[in-house]
Write an enzyme that holds these catalytic residues in place. Structure first.
Site, short mmCIF file in Angstrom:
data_model
loop_
_atom_site.label_atom_id
_atom_site.label_comp_id
_atom_site.label_asym_id
_atom_site.label_seq_id
_atom_site.Cartn_x
_atom_site.Cartn_y
_atom_site.Cartn_z
N ASP A 457 43.14 40.93 27.84
CA ASP A 457 43.18 40.23 29.19
C ASP A 457 44.16 40.99 30.10
O ASP A 457 44.95 41.81 29.77
CB ASP A 457 43.47 38.79 29.09
CG ASP A 457 42.92 37.90 30.20
OD1 ASP A 457 42.37 38.39 31.02
OD2 ASP A 457 43.19 36.73 29.82
N ASP A 526 35.20 33.74 34.04
CA ASP A 526 36.03 32.33 33.67
C ASP A 526 35.23 30.94 34.00
O ASP A 526 35.57 29.72 33.69
CB ASP A 526 37.56 32.41 34.28
CG ASP A 526 38.38 33.00 33.34
OD1 ASP A 526 38.05 33.38 32.35
OD2 ASP A 526 39.45 33.04 34.12
C1 DGJ Z 1 41.65 34.61 31.71
C2 DGJ Z 1 40.83 34.69 30.69
O1 DGJ Z 1 39.64 34.67 31.50
C3 DGJ Z 1 40.58 33.20 30.23
O2 DGJ Z 1 39.64 33.10 29.34
C4 DGJ Z 1 41.82 32.79 29.26
O3 DGJ Z 1 42.04 33.95 28.32
C5 DGJ Z 1 43.14 32.82 30.25
N1 DGJ Z 1 43.14 34.08 31.18
C6 DGJ Z 1 44.22 32.66 29.29
O4 DGJ Z 1 45.51 32.75 30.08
#
Ligand code: DGJ
Length: 707
Positions: A457, A526
């Site tokens: 991430d 997200d």
């Molecule tokens: C952003 C990601 O896109 C989410 O799926 C998740 O992993 C969060 N970060 C966690 O902080």
């Protein structure tokens, strides 16, 4: 076999792909000029296009801004320069001097042309690279710049390539815009005269734009018409400038870095641009997308033949509240649903209890995992699933041991605020010690625990992107950062050949052909609201294949939008990509778990079509009518039609959905209803799949060729 041919008398090069031609030549000034990009030509035909250049019509015109392979800042040129250099004595105009060429076969089924040039006076060489493949109409282009002198020079702009379109009466530009949780919104609009700049100044590819464009003459549809498109293989800041000139021409130039960022090239140093890949296709936007998907599978992804597992991700279920017992409970339920890869998300390490602390301290929290991660990994493996883990190696919370120890490791400028976003700062991956540190703990973590999958991430855009110890190189940070990021991932993969990686940047903030060449799939957004997701996936599918598009089924009301849609609809939308589950399974009722298990099993039956098949879009999400996507197996023996009806209006017409790409002589049986359809009826006249009444109705029609 791709063919690169040359007519020495005319100085014309012809690159032939299965269905297209690309021609260029060096003009009398020594500059590489464009001749053709479109339907197939012979070398003789290409030479017909090499008419001598007309002199400028007035003393105000100069060279046309359209029609050079890499327009430079130099001479009477007034368009967007792809190459802009400042030599040590302040001279800025570049003058082309041809210096030879090479054609070779880097691997069976592909050929490469390298055209070499130098400046007429100053010590800079420029090599234009072109690569063609036997199985694709995509042409890869990149540029190598080398300082052969004793003084540093500055690259004010160094694009990978400029692409010229044939003259048309009108032009239209397709691209995507967006923001966090609303990535990949497809825009298709008339190309304005002047310069249209698409860019990311965020240090990452970004949610706000994606480095691809499609141009057409305003007459292409989903299934008909010529389309010229290109995509940049780069995961940092970038800029693509599309130009439409008053004389009715269009071109675009693209490369790494945004405006105002320059690169110093020391004596003997070289700069290799990322690949800018271009495609001319007939058959509309759909054919362009299919060609990009096939190219990504054949020449970009590291393991294209693998089938991506159904994953479970704990993020929406637990947030930061993770511990061994809770994860094991979720894993047990996930296994029963048919999940094949269990991924523990954020919150497992250091003092990470919220987004405010702990990033950078990459050891499992003792209070949450008293015996470390191994027992959980073992339990997930015992349940028959692979184990995946969330990491964010490029970031640090100021409230962390790492930051307390290395406050100088973040991107920053002296005397300037270190702007925090999501309470975090960006580690300066351009620094060797930072990249080594990240590689070190990652390879240990994966090796010691037998981790099968990383969700990598990256949760904020750059700001104050400086490197005070190397103040002369502040602008170099963006490029060096991405190169070191790539290197860390590459080394990690080399150490652990079975490791698979998902690229994520707060969802789809870092999806591009560069990162996809070293990862296995992308977290698309997200935003897991299945209704919003239809448009996001539609935009994503323009270039990137379903095999890379991770999609989860989450709970309702959706955490982001508050919308509630049926479980079936959520599944049917997620089944268009790499299916995942992201809900709190401990709260799913027995009925939901049973329906979920049935739909996971259904996905497993059709996923070879989704992940390795050919995509058509019978109807895009253009209004509140149904949107549909079709996946057909390469041998055309099976097809899957997914239909999503969001909010129908009473009385709005329902037009049959026409399928495509089927075996025209065959008949296909609907596996659910048993109805047999002729391919000619399905493609020529279409079907109206039955949908339950009401909002958020959906269906999956699986057709199998009748023997
Ligand atoms: C952003 C990601 O896109 C989410 O799926 C998740 O992993 C969060 N970060 C966690 O902080």
């Amino acid at each position: 076999m791709p063919v690169i041919s040359y007519a020495p008398d005319a100085g014309v090069w012809l690159l032939s792909t299965p269905r297209t031609s690309y021609a260029l030549r060096t003009d009398t000034t020594g500059a590489p000029c464009h001749l053709a990009w479109g339907p197939r030509l012979t070398l003789e035909e290409a030479q017909e296009l090499a008419a001598p250049q007309a002199p400028p019509a007035s003393s105000f015109e100069g060279r046309s801004p359209v029609g050079e392979e890499l327009p430079v800042d130099g001479g009477a040129r007034y368009g967007t320069p792809s190459l802009q250099v400042r030599f040590a004595d302040g001279t800025r105009a570049f003058e082309w001097q041809p210096a030879g060429h090479r054609v070779h076969e880097p691997e069976p089924g592909s050929q490469e042309l390298a055209l070499e040039f130098s400046d007429r006076h100053y010590p800079l060489t420029v090599t234009l690279h072109y690569r063609v493949y036997a199985d694709s109409d995509v042409i890869e282009r990149w540029t190598r710049l080398r300082n052969t002198g004793n003084d540093p020079l500055v690259l004010l702009r160094a694009d990978s390539a400029a692409w010229t379109l044939p003259s048309r009466e009108d032009y239209r530009l397709s691209h995507v815009t967006g923001q966090w949780s609303a990535e990949s919104q497809l825009r298709r609009e008339q190309l304005p005269f002047g310069e249209t700049v698409l860019t990311s100044r965020r240090g990452i590819t970004s949610h706000h734009a994606n480095p691809w464009v499609m141009l057409d003459a305003g007459d292409a549809t989903e299934e008909h018409g010529q389309v010229w498109s290109a995509a940049l293989a780069w995961s940092g800041g970038w800029r693509v400038t599309v130009q439409r000139t008053p004389d009715g021409r269009a071109c675009f130039t693209g490369g790494a870095g945004h405006d105002g960022a320059s690169l110093t090239l020391g004596p003997g140093e070289q700069f290799l641009t990322p690949v800018h890949a271009g495609l001319h296709s007939e058959g509309g936007f759909g054919a362009a997308s299919r060609a990009w998907h096939a190219y990504t599978l054949a020449h970009v992804l590291p393991h294209p033949d693998e089938t991506q597992p159904v994953l479970y991700n704990s993020w929406e279920a637990t947030g930061f509240d993770v511990d061994a017992a809770g994860q094991k409970a979720l894993a047990a339920r996930a296994a029963k649903l048919g999940v094949e890869l269990y991924v523990m998300d954020d919150g497992w390490f250091g003092g990470r209890r919220s987004e405010r602390a702990g990033l950078g301290d990459w050891t499992a929290s003792r209070d949450r995992f008293p015996e470390g991660l191994s027992p959980l990994v073992a339990e997930v493996h015992r349940l028959g699933m692979r184990f995946g883990l969330w990491v964010e190696p490029e970031m640090v919370n100021p409230d962390s041991d790492l930051y307390r120890e290395h406050p100088d490791w973040v991107l920053h400028f002296p005397h300037r605020t270190r702007t925090e976003l999501r309470s975090q700062l960006v580690l300066n991956f351009a620094r060797r010690d930072v990249a080594e540190w990240a590689y070190g703990w990652l390879t240990r973590l994966v090796g010691e625990h037998g981790i099968d999958f990383l969700k990598w991430d990256m949760n904020r855009a750059f700001s104050e992107a400086g490197w005070p110890e190397r103040h002369g190189d502040a602008d170099q940070v963006g490029t060096a950062y991405v190169r070191n990021l790539y290197e860390v991932i590459d080394r990690l993969r080399a150490d652990h050949p079975a490791l698979r990686i998902e690229t994520c940047s707060g969802g789809g903030g870092r999806v591009d052909l560069g990162i996809l060449s070293r990862t296995d799939q992308a977290w698309t957004s997200d935003n897991t609201d299945a209704s919003d997701r239809v448009a996001i996936q539609h935009g994503y599918s323009q270039i990137y294949p379903a095999r890379t598009m991770a999609a989860w089924v989450t709970d309702v009301p959706n955490q982001l939008t508050g919308r509630s849609v049926p479980l079936r609809f959520r599944f049917h939308v997620a089944m268009a990509g790499v299916l995942g589950i992201g809900g709190d399974l401990t709260r799913w009722s027995d009925a939901e778990l049973a329906e979920g298990a049935e739909l996971v099993a259904e996905y497993k039956r059709v996923r070879p079509l989704v992940q390795h098949g050919v995509m058509h879009r019978p109807r895009g999400p253009v209004d509140d009518g149904p949107a549909a996507v079709q996946y057909t197996s390469p041998d055309r023996s099976e097809a899957l039609l997914l239909v999503w009806q969001r909010g129908p209006r009473h009385g709005s017409p329902r037009t049959p959905l026409r399928l495509a790409g089927l075996d025209p002589r065959a008949r296909y049986r609907d596996t659910r209803t048993g109805t047999v359809h002729s391919a000619n009826v399905l493609t020529g006249y279409g079907i109206l799949p039955e949908l339950p009444p009401g909002d958020w109705a959906s269906t999956a029609v699986h057709l199998i060729r009748v023997p």
